[in-house]
Design a protein around this motif. Structure first.
Motif, PDB file in Angstrom:
ATOM      1  N   TYR A 168       0.839  -1.181   0.000  1.00 40.73           N
ATOM      2  CA  TYR A 168       0.000   0.000   0.000  1.00 40.73           C
ATOM      3  C   TYR A 168       0.886   1.247   0.000  1.00 40.73           C
ATOM      4  O   TYR A 168       2.099   1.171   0.200  1.00 40.73           O
ATOM      5  CB  TYR A 168      -0.908   0.048   1.235  1.00 40.73           C
ATOM      6  N   ILE A 169       0.256   2.401  -0.163  1.00 41.74           N
ATOM      7  CA  ILE A 169       0.947   3.686  -0.102  1.00 41.74           C
ATOM      8  C   ILE A 169       0.270   4.549   0.963  1.00 41.74           C
ATOM      9  O   ILE A 169      -0.962   4.575   1.051  1.00 41.74           O
ATOM     10  CB  ILE A 169       0.906   4.400  -1.470  1.00 41.74           C
ATOM     11  N   GLY A 170       1.070   5.237   1.741  1.00 41.92           N
ATOM     12  CA  GLY A 170       0.523   6.133   2.755  1.00 41.92           C
ATOM     13  C   GLY A 170      -0.130   7.334   2.104  1.00 41.92           C
ATOM     14  O   GLY A 170       0.524   8.364   1.880  1.00 41.92           O
ATOM     15  N   SER A 171      -1.400   7.228   1.796  1.00 43.72           N
ATOM     16  CA  SER A 171      -2.108   8.322   1.122  1.00 43.72           C
ATOM     17  C   SER A 171      -2.413   9.443   2.105  1.00 43.72           C
ATOM     18  O   SER A 171      -2.359   9.275   3.325  1.00 43.72           O
ATOM     19  CB  SER A 171      -3.410   7.807   0.504  1.00 43.72           C
ATOM     20  N   SER A 172      -2.786  10.598   1.558  1.00 47.14           N
ATOM     21  CA  SER A 172      -3.071  11.749   2.406  1.00 47.14           C
ATOM     22  C   SER A 172      -4.237  11.466   3.352  1.00 47.14           C
ATOM     23  O   SER A 172      -4.246  11.932   4.494  1.00 47.14           O
ATOM     24  CB  SER A 172      -3.370  12.976   1.544  1.00 47.14           C
ATOM     25  N   TYR A 173      -5.221  10.698   2.904  1.00 48.17           N
ATOM     26  CA  TYR A 173      -6.347  10.362   3.776  1.00 48.17           C
ATOM     27  C   TYR A 173      -5.879   9.578   4.995  1.00 48.17           C
ATOM     28  O   TYR A 173      -6.202   9.937   6.136  1.00 48.17           O
ATOM     29  CB  TYR A 173      -7.404   9.553   3.017  1.00 48.17           C
ATOM     30  N   TYR A 174      -5.123   8.518   4.768  1.00 53.39           N
ATOM     31  CA  TYR A 174      -4.700   7.688   5.895  1.00 53.39           C
ATOM     32  C   TYR A 174      -3.707   8.406   6.800  1.00 53.39           C
ATOM     33  O   TYR A 174      -3.781   8.290   8.030  1.00 53.39           O
ATOM     34  CB  TYR A 174      -4.140   6.357   5.393  1.00 53.39           C
ATOM     35  N   ASP A 185       4.263   7.267   7.080  1.00 52.34           N
ATOM     36  CA  ASP A 185       4.436   8.630   6.595  1.00 52.34           C
ATOM     37  C   ASP A 185       3.771   8.811   5.231  1.00 52.34           C
ATOM     38  O   ASP A 185       3.421   7.843   4.548  1.00 52.34           O
ATOM     39  CB  ASP A 185       5.929   8.946   6.503  1.00 52.34           C
ATOM     40  N   ALA A 186       3.644  10.062   4.825  1.00 53.93           N
ATOM     41  CA  ALA A 186       3.056  10.392   3.539  1.00 53.93           C
ATOM     42  C   ALA A 186       3.860   9.760   2.409  1.00 53.93           C
ATOM     43  O   ALA A 186       5.088   9.878   2.353  1.00 53.93           O
ATOM     44  CB  ALA A 186       3.006  11.905   3.355  1.00 53.93           C
ATOM     45  N   CYS A 187       3.156   9.052   1.533  1.00 53.63           N
ATOM     46  CA  CYS A 187       3.726   8.415   0.344  1.00 53.63           C
ATOM     47  C   CYS A 187       4.644   7.245   0.662  1.00 53.63           C
ATOM     48  O   CYS A 187       5.268   6.679  -0.245  1.00 53.63           O
ATOM     49  CB  CYS A 187       4.460   9.435  -0.529  1.00 53.63           C
ATOM     50  N   GLU A 188       4.731   6.862   1.926  1.00 57.52           N
ATOM     51  CA  GLU A 188       5.544   5.688   2.287  1.00 57.52           C
ATOM     52  C   GLU A 188       4.893   4.428   1.740  1.00 57.52           C
ATOM     53  O   GLU A 188       3.686   4.244   1.847  1.00 57.52           O
ATOM     54  CB  GLU A 188       5.672   5.594   3.804  1.00 57.52           C
ATOM     55  N   GLN A 189       5.687   3.547   1.174  1.00 56.30           N
ATOM     56  CA  GLN A 189       5.182   2.260   0.708  1.00 56.30           C
ATOM     57  C   GLN A 189       5.355   1.232   1.811  1.00 56.30           C
ATOM     58  O   GLN A 189       6.403   1.167   2.449  1.00 56.30           O
ATOM     59  CB  GLN A 189       5.916   1.825  -0.558  1.00 56.30           C
ATOM     60  N   ILE A 190       4.316   0.452   2.032  1.00 57.48           N
ATOM     61  CA  ILE A 190       4.322  -0.488   3.137  1.00 57.48           C
ATOM     62  C   ILE A 190       3.544  -1.735   2.757  1.00 57.48           C
ATOM     63  O   ILE A 190       2.499  -1.652   2.095  1.00 57.48           O
ATOM     64  CB  ILE A 190       3.723   0.175   4.408  1.00 57.48           C
ATOM     65  N   SER A 191       4.053  -2.894   3.155  1.00 57.80           N
ATOM     66  CA  SER A 191       3.343  -4.149   2.891  1.00 57.80           C
ATOM     67  C   SER A 191       2.280  -4.375   3.953  1.00 57.80           C
ATOM     68  O   SER A 191       2.315  -3.782   5.045  1.00 57.80           O
ATOM     69  CB  SER A 191       4.319  -5.325   2.897  1.00 57.80           C
TER      70      SER A 191
END
Length: 344
Positions: A168-174, A185-191
């Motif tokens: 997933y990507i840390g979107s602005s909503y989350y 963090d913003a735009c961080e990629q995470i499994s």
């Protein structure tokens, strides 16, 4: 006979490894300080949370390959479940009987003047003896909900609906739902696997809301009901739970009865990883194995877990209506120490 999960953790404790006090934090040590953990409304199907003031405008889509659907106008792109798993297997707990001597210890430690603030469930999982005080009272769950989310994530993984390697990507909503330093963090990629890890170890609210949306609150409610937790879930815009329900889940994990023995052991390790150790583990001897999850909010200070001690392995759930800054953590720690001393 104890389940494979507890047999395994007893082995870890005997070797001197795996203690909660030895866990390596995945975020700054400041996350050990009690503070609000979940965004009350954001962790429910009805979103009414206040956006974080520093919400970045970038990364509006949490799907790395682009969202597979168009959100309603003005609504953010949110992760979605891809289906519903088979019914959750129910768990039948071992019989419970009151340990009168321990009950006196618990009530004496809490004190008459503070008793109205507490709900306590203790159970020795070898003989079923323990203490049950106001265990049907509903409390706001706070971050205890993350244990329910974890359970459903494993449920769907075992059913083939989820792959823990998906990203997933840390979107602005989350990111707007974050409350503490060190969260996704913003735009961080995470499994998904890493999101569950952070959700349980440091009570990461951004990660937790991503996993919650991915598995689906409705699926969680169905699973909890089928499991035997009748007063817990995302219900009417609230997140109630009881000490009895949380103790049922902790016992099932400890005895290998949450989905299956292998999965129970995996979830036990997730619970053991929590670094917020100011409650059940705080005053216990160094090296004591504690697998637990805390919850903190303006009207909730909780801890629910499993303790492996030399002379007893027991479930301990303490729910209170103290605010996170009202000394509830210290009271829970003191009660935990009294219970440990009684058994040992």
């Amino acid at each position: 006979m104890l389940g494979v999960a507890v047999l395994s953790i007893v082995g870890l404790a005997a070797c001197g490894g795996g203690s909660a006090s030895d866990a390596t934090p995945a975020a700054p040590a400041a996350t050990r300080t009690p503070r609000p953990e979940p965004a009350r409304a954001s962790a429910t199907p009805e979103r009414t949370s206040t956006p974080h003031p520093a919400t970045p405008p970038a990364c509006a889509d949490p799907y790395p390959g682009g969202a597979p659907y168009e959100p309603p106008p003005g609504e953010p792109v949110r992760l979605r479940p891809i289906g519903s798993p088979p019914p959750m297997p129910s768990y039948r707990p071992i019989g419970f009987s009151t340990d009168r001597a321990l009950e006196l210890v618990v009530k004496g430690t809490i004190g008459e003047e503070e008793a109205e603030h507490f709900s306590v469930y203790i159970k020795n999982i070898e003989d079923g003896k323990g203490v049950s005080i106001d265990v049907g009272r509903q409390f706001y769950a706070a971050s205890l909900y993350k244990v329910w989310v974890m359970l459903e994530a494993y449920h769907q993984r075992n059913a083939g609906l989820l792959d823990f390697s998906e990203g997933y990507i840390g979107s602005s909503y989350y990111v707007s739902l974050g409350l503490n330093p060190g969260e996704v963090d913003a735009c961080e990629q995470i499994s998904l696997d890493r999101a569950i890890e952070r959700m349980m170890a440091i009570s990461d609210n951004v990660a937790a809301n991503m996993v919650l949306d991915r598995v689906g609150a409705r699926n969680i409610n169905t699973a909890l009901s089928g499991f035997g937790m009748r007063s817990t879930g995302f219900l009417g815009g609230q997140m109630p739970t009881t000490a009895a329900d949380m103790a049922l889940l902790m016992e099932a994990i400890a005895r290998g009865g949450a989905l299956n023995e292998t999965t129970s052991l995996e979830m036990l390790a997730r619970l053991e990883s929590e670094v917020i150790d100011d409650r059940i583990p705080a005053l216990l001897p160094a090296g004591t194995f504690v697998a637990h999850k805390t919850g903190s909010w303006e009207d909730a200070t909780h801890d629910a877990g499993i303790v492996v001690s030399p002379d007893a392995t027991y479930v301990l759930v303490i729910l209170t209506d103290y605010g996170y800054a009202d000394g509830g953590a210290e009271r829970i720690a003191g009660l935990s120490k009294a219970v440990y001393d009684y058994y040992n």
